[in-house]
Each structure stands twice: as structure tokens, then as C-alpha cells.
Design a protein around this motif. Sequence first.
Motif, PDB file in Angstrom:
ATOM      1  N   GLY A 212      21.743  80.249  -7.378  1.00 22.60           N
ATOM      2  CA  GLY A 212      23.117  80.051  -6.573  1.00 22.60           C
ATOM      3  C   GLY A 212      22.733  78.549  -5.488  1.00 22.60           C
ATOM      4  N   ILE A 213      22.259  77.063  -6.702  1.00 24.94           N
ATOM      5  CA  ILE A 213      22.742  76.170  -5.823  1.00 24.94           C
ATOM      6  C   ILE A 213      24.090  75.406  -6.069  1.00 24.94           C
ATOM      7  N   THR A 214      23.606  74.953  -4.948  1.00 22.32           N
ATOM      8  CA  THR A 214      25.231  73.662  -5.119  1.00 22.32           C
ATOM      9  C   THR A 214      24.958  73.040  -4.914  1.00 22.32           C
ATOM     10  N   ASP A 215      26.005  72.066  -4.841  1.00 22.97           N
ATOM     11  CA  ASP A 215      25.692  70.780  -4.751  1.00 22.97           C
ATOM     12  C   ASP A 215      24.968  70.321  -2.979  1.00 22.97           C
ATOM     13  N   THR A 216      25.688  70.942  -2.505  1.00 25.42           N
ATOM     14  CA  THR A 216      24.630  70.654  -1.061  1.00 25.42           C
ATOM     15  C   THR A 216      23.542  70.512  -1.436  1.00 25.42           C
ATOM     16  N   GLY A 217      22.722  71.959  -2.315  1.00 19.76           N
ATOM     17  CA  GLY A 217      21.475  72.324  -2.356  1.00 19.76           C
ATOM     18  C   GLY A 217      20.463  71.036  -3.236  1.00 19.76           C
ATOM     19  N   VAL A 218      21.418  70.850  -4.393  1.00 18.64           N
ATOM     20  CA  VAL A 218      20.529  69.716  -5.174  1.00 18.64           C
ATOM     21  C   VAL A 218      20.474  67.879  -3.885  1.00 18.64           C
ATOM     22  N   THR A 219      21.074  67.745  -3.202  1.00 20.45           N
ATOM     23  CA  THR A 219      21.303  66.694  -2.444  1.00 20.45           C
ATOM     24  C   THR A 219      20.344  66.894  -1.014  1.00 20.45           C
ATOM     25  N   ASN A 220      19.537  67.252  -1.518  1.00 20.17           N
ATOM     26  CA  ASN A 220      18.494  67.756  -0.078  1.00 20.17           C
ATOM     27  C   ASN A 220      17.203  67.848  -1.294  1.00 20.17           C
ATOM     28  N   LEU A 221      17.090  68.017  -2.702  1.00 25.18           N
ATOM     29  CA  LEU A 221      16.209  68.589  -3.476  1.00 25.18           C
ATOM     30  C   LEU A 221      15.935  67.035  -3.478  1.00 25.18           C
ATOM     31  N   CYS A 222      17.054  65.650  -4.447  1.00 22.98           N
ATOM     32  CA  CYS A 222      17.157  64.681  -4.154  1.00 22.98           C
ATOM     33  C   CYS A 222      16.358  64.017  -3.104  1.00 22.98           C
ATOM     34  N   ASP A 223      16.526  64.449  -1.868  1.00 17.90           N
ATOM     35  CA  ASP A 223      15.782  63.576  -0.960  1.00 17.90           C
ATOM     36  C   ASP A 223      14.734  63.828  -1.403  1.00 17.90           C
ATOM     37  N   ALA A 224      13.960  64.561  -1.642  1.00 12.15           N
ATOM     38  CA  ALA A 224      12.656  65.037  -1.884  1.00 12.15           C
ATOM     39  C   ALA A 224      12.361  64.211  -3.169  1.00 12.15           C
ATOM     40  N   LEU A 225      12.654  64.208  -3.670  1.00 15.83           N
ATOM     41  CA  LEU A 225      12.624  63.679  -5.198  1.00 15.83           C
ATOM     42  C   LEU A 225      12.166  61.671  -4.564  1.00 15.83           C
ATOM     43  N   LYS A 226      13.271  61.434  -3.706  1.00 17.77           N
ATOM     44  CA  LYS A 226      12.772  60.084  -3.868  1.00 17.77           C
ATOM     45  C   LYS A 226      11.491  59.780  -2.680  1.00 17.77           C
ATOM     46  N   HIS A 227      11.024  60.958  -2.083  1.00 23.36           N
ATOM     47  CA  HIS A 227       9.793  61.023  -1.579  1.00 23.36           C
ATOM     48  C   HIS A 227       8.585  60.293  -1.772  1.00 23.36           C
ATOM     49  N   PRO A 228       7.968  59.728  -1.157  1.00 30.99           N
ATOM     50  CA  PRO A 228       6.332  58.763  -2.007  1.00 30.99           C
ATOM     51  C   PRO A 228       5.871  60.207  -1.635  1.00 30.99           C
ATOM     52  N   ASN A 229       5.931  61.581  -1.745  1.00 31.03           N
ATOM     53  CA  ASN A 229       4.872  62.741  -1.550  1.00 31.03           C
ATOM     54  C   ASN A 229       5.029  63.665  -2.370  1.00 31.03           C
ATOM     55  N   CYS A 230       6.507  63.958  -2.824  1.00 34.42           N
ATOM     56  CA  CYS A 230       6.830  64.178  -4.293  1.00 34.42           C
ATOM     57  C   CYS A 230       6.660  63.781  -5.402  1.00 34.42           C
ATOM     58  N   LYS A 231       5.536  64.948  -6.273  1.00 33.42           N
ATOM     59  CA  LYS A 231       4.630  64.686  -7.374  1.00 33.42           C
ATOM     60  C   LYS A 231       5.746  65.831  -8.466  1.00 33.42           C
ATOM     61  N   VAL A 232       7.034  65.603  -8.622  1.00 33.02           N
ATOM     62  CA  VAL A 232       7.743  66.561  -9.387  1.00 33.02           C
ATOM     63  C   VAL A 232       7.965  65.725 -10.691  1.00 33.02           C
ATOM     64  N   THR A 233       7.848  66.249 -11.770  1.00 33.39           N
ATOM     65  CA  THR A 233       8.180  65.538 -13.045  1.00 33.39           C
ATOM     66  C   THR A 233       8.976  66.141 -13.681  1.00 33.39           C
ATOM     67  N   THR A 234       9.294  67.106 -13.985  1.00 32.20           N
ATOM     68  CA  THR A 234       9.733  67.855 -14.570  1.00 32.20           C
ATOM     69  C   THR A 234      10.462  69.042 -13.731  1.00 32.20           C
ATOM     70  N   LEU A 235      12.301  68.813 -14.190  1.00 33.12           N
ATOM     71  CA  LEU A 235      13.352  69.693 -12.989  1.00 33.12           C
ATOM     72  C   LEU A 235      13.766  70.186 -13.470  1.00 33.12           C
ATOM     73  N   ASP A 236      13.962  72.095 -13.542  1.00 33.66           N
ATOM     74  CA  ASP A 236      14.885  72.577 -14.417  1.00 33.66           C
ATOM     75  C   ASP A 236      15.932  73.061 -13.475  1.00 33.66           C
ATOM     76  N   LEU A 237      17.332  72.346 -13.915  1.00 31.81           N
ATOM     77  CA  LEU A 237      18.597  73.178 -12.910  1.00 31.81           C
ATOM     78  C   LEU A 237      19.289  73.312 -13.445  1.00 31.81           C
ATOM     79  N   ILE A 238      19.413  74.303 -15.022  1.00 32.81           N
ATOM     80  CA  ILE A 238      20.147  74.763 -15.696  1.00 32.81           C
ATOM     81  C   ILE A 238      20.710  75.862 -14.653  1.00 32.81           C
ATOM     82  N   SER A 239      22.633  76.458 -14.950  1.00 33.30           N
ATOM     83  CA  SER A 239      23.018  77.304 -15.040  1.00 33.30           C
ATOM     84  C   SER A 239      22.796  77.597 -13.797  1.00 33.30           C
TER      85      SER A 239
END
Length: 358
Positions: free
Chosen positions: A276-303
Motif C-alpha cells: 500500500g505504498i504511496t508517493d509519501t513512501g516513495v519520497t522516503n525511499l528515494c532519500d535512502a537511494l541517494k544515501h552513500p550507504n545504500c546498496k540497492v541496485t534492483t527495486l520492484d515497486l509494481i502495483s
Amino acid sequence: CIAISFLLDVFSALNEEKATTAQHQKSEQFFTVNSLSIFGLSLTLSGITRLCKSLEKEHCSITKLSLLVHPLPDKSVDRISGLCSKLTELHMLHIFLFDNMNPDIGTDVTSLCDALKYPSCNVTTLGLSCWITDTGVTSLCDALKHPNCKVTTLYISRNRITDTGVTNLCDALKHPNCIVTTLDINGNGITDTGVTNLCDALKHPNCKVTTLYISRNGITDTGVTILCDALKHPNCIVTTLDISGNGITDTGVTILSDALKHPNCKVTTLNISSNGITDTGVTNLCDALKHPNCKVTTLDLISNRITDIGVGSLCEAVQHDNCKLVELYLPLNDISRVSKKSLRNLVEQHRPGFKLFI
């Protein structure tokens, strides 16, 4: 099964003839087919017995067997267990129809688990989606703790496993003899309570799990909070995490995002689709993606419930120097054609080789 067995016997005979012709010198088999999948058939015990006799032959090259059948006859697991010295990969799946369902399938698995303890057993990949209960999991866990067991990849999705079964499974994962690195417990009856026990195992120094699939269970934001504590633990070595199809909201994603920024977190592949993820959750997730410690290379946000606003946050993240994403899945969200085109143009321009599915 008669036709399949006959064909296997022919292959074995040709392989034997080839070996004889070569005067028993080391040479490649005439037929190198090593995988057999049987789907949708209604097999009898006599049919399975005949099939197993063909597979047991010395010159039969099959090492990977998948059975997707309905029903799975009584005692069939006992018969298939005898193949463990020949097979390296075994999958037994029920077609999920409720008529003629075997109520004792947990007991039937016992013979297979006993076979996994034999020194001659070579099974490293085991898939069991045949209505296994917590009783069956107990037998399986005893095998996983045995020094002779070679199973590294375990698929026990779509069974009847509850938090009780997970507790027993976690005891096995913490055992020094257990060598499971990939664990799939999708589609069972696991709740936040089961996740708590699972996380205790993930933090244990003996646990070797690097790939974890726990989608389509009853996990909520509370369970995600507990899971994130494990992801931040130095002993946790999970790199692939699938928590899709649960009851996770923006609250859970925010907590998950904090974990992804932690230096101990090793997750590179993350599937949080169908929540049940909305734009609010995605915004927080994107903050993580921009962090130097984040190692995520593949992200699935379907549906999920992501709109153009969320895509804007993703565009910003993808352009950031610290972002390591190379693969992004966004279908079945509420994204306009304009935003889809903008994101496509952006990755084509700034991220050559980026795989975008939208």
C-alpha cells in the motif's frame, strides 16, 4: 508416466551404448538432457514408481526433477526419496485443488527428510509446495541440521506453515550444520510474530541466508520494523529481500528506508511490490537511494499507489551520484504517460544500460 519412462529408458540405453563403444573411457553422454518437468498430470503411485525406476538407472542423465501434479498420490514421496542420490534439484508441487488433498502430507515428507540425511544424498535445491504443515517443517528442520544435508536452496512457499513452523525453521537456520542460503517461505500463514523469530535467526552468526522471500504472508509495518532491526545487524547477510504482497504502508517503507541507509545493511535487490505504498513512501525511499550507504541496485515497486509525484522523486534519485540503481520496476501504478516518458528519457540520457519497466 509410461511414455515418459519409456523415453528415459531409451536415453539411458543410448548413453550406455555410447559408453560401451568408448570402451568405458571418460566421454560425454550421448544425450545430455538433465532436467525433467511433469506438469498437470494425474499420476498414480504405480506411475511414479515406474518413473523412478527409469530415473534410477545408471546411465540416466536426469539430475533435476519437477513434479507439478494433482493429486500427489499417497506414499509417492517415499518412492521419490529414493532418487536423492541421483538428483541435485527436486521440486514437488501440488496443483491447488481441494478435492482429494492428502491430509497427511506432513507425515509423508518424513521419508524425504530422512533421505536428505544420507551421505549419498546430493540434493542441493529442494522445492516443496504440497500443503506441508508445521509438522512437516519439524521433520525438514531435523534434516537441515544434519551434517550430511547438502540443501542450500529451500523453496517451501504456498504451504500451510504458521508462526510455529517458522520458529522451528529458525532453530535450524541458527544451527552450525545448516547451509541454507536461499529461503522462500512465500504464501504461508506467517505473521509479525513469525517475523520476530526469523529476525532472531538472521542476526545469528551461524545463519547463512542471503536471499529471503517472504511475500504474500500476513506481515504488517510492525513486522517490517522488526525486520529492519535485523537488516542493520552486523551478522545479517541478506542481499535479496522480497516482502511483496503484504500489508506494508508508507510507515513501514519509512522504517525500511532508514535501514537501507545503515552501513551494515547489505540489501541490493528489494521487492516491495503489491503493498500500500504511496508517493509519501516513495519520497522516503528515494532519500535512502541517494544515501552513500545504500546498496540497492534492483527495486520492484509494481502495483502500489504511486503517481506522477512519486515518479518525480524517483527521477531526482536516479540522477544522484550516490544512487546505485540499475533496474527499476513500476508497472500497475497510477502514473501518466507524460511522467513515464520523462523517466524513460532521463535514464536513457543519464544512465546508459539502465533497465526500466514502467
